[in-house]
Write an enzyme that holds these catalytic residues in place. Structure first.
Site: not given
Ligand code: CO
Length: 138
Positions: A8, A130
């Site tokens: 994402h 991330e």
């Protein structure tokens, strides 16, 4: 380390409600998941599906949220981080530490229910990154 798919793109917003309306009405997104709180990370999140990845809308939960400072600098919100999957979070952690990259905190459970950690943008070409262990069903 095996670099996996882009899971994402994190987008900070002062209002998930306003951002959901934007992605639905302006971007034409058809699959927008229900928002939920991640109190351990001080954020409320909402996933918007696209055919090949997701947008993670992130709104601060309270004044001491890690994204409060980002929104102070970017009041309208904006691109916050990229999230890549890896098959094994501990292997990825050891990899980045061996490269001398600054890992922010210990692995913790992320928005998809699998372990994640963040790597400081100063060691990632300016991109807050991330790293997330792939969900089992992938
Ligand atoms: Co994220």
């Amino acid at each position: 380390m095996i670099l996996g798919r882009l899971n994402h793109i994190g987008v900070a917003t002062p209002s998930i409600g306003d951002s959901v309306a934007f992605y639905r009405d302006v971007m034409g997104a058809e699959v927008i998941h229900a928002p939920f709180d991640l109190p351990a990370q001080g954020v409320r999140v909402c996933f918007v599906d696209t055919p090949n990845t997701q947008i993670e809308l992130i709104e601060p939960l309270g004044e001491d949220s890690p994204i409060a400072a980002f929104l102070a600098k970017n009041p309208a919100g904006g691109q916050h981080h990229l999230c890549y999957e890896v098959p094994d979070i501990e292997e990825a952690l050891a990899w980045f530490e061996a490269k001398g990259a600054k890992v922010l905190g210990k692995p913790r459970i992320g928005a998809h229910g699998t372990p994640i950690f963040f790597v400081h943008p100063k060691d990632m070409g300016g991109v807050l990154t991330e790293i997330m262990e792939s969900p089992r069903e992938h």
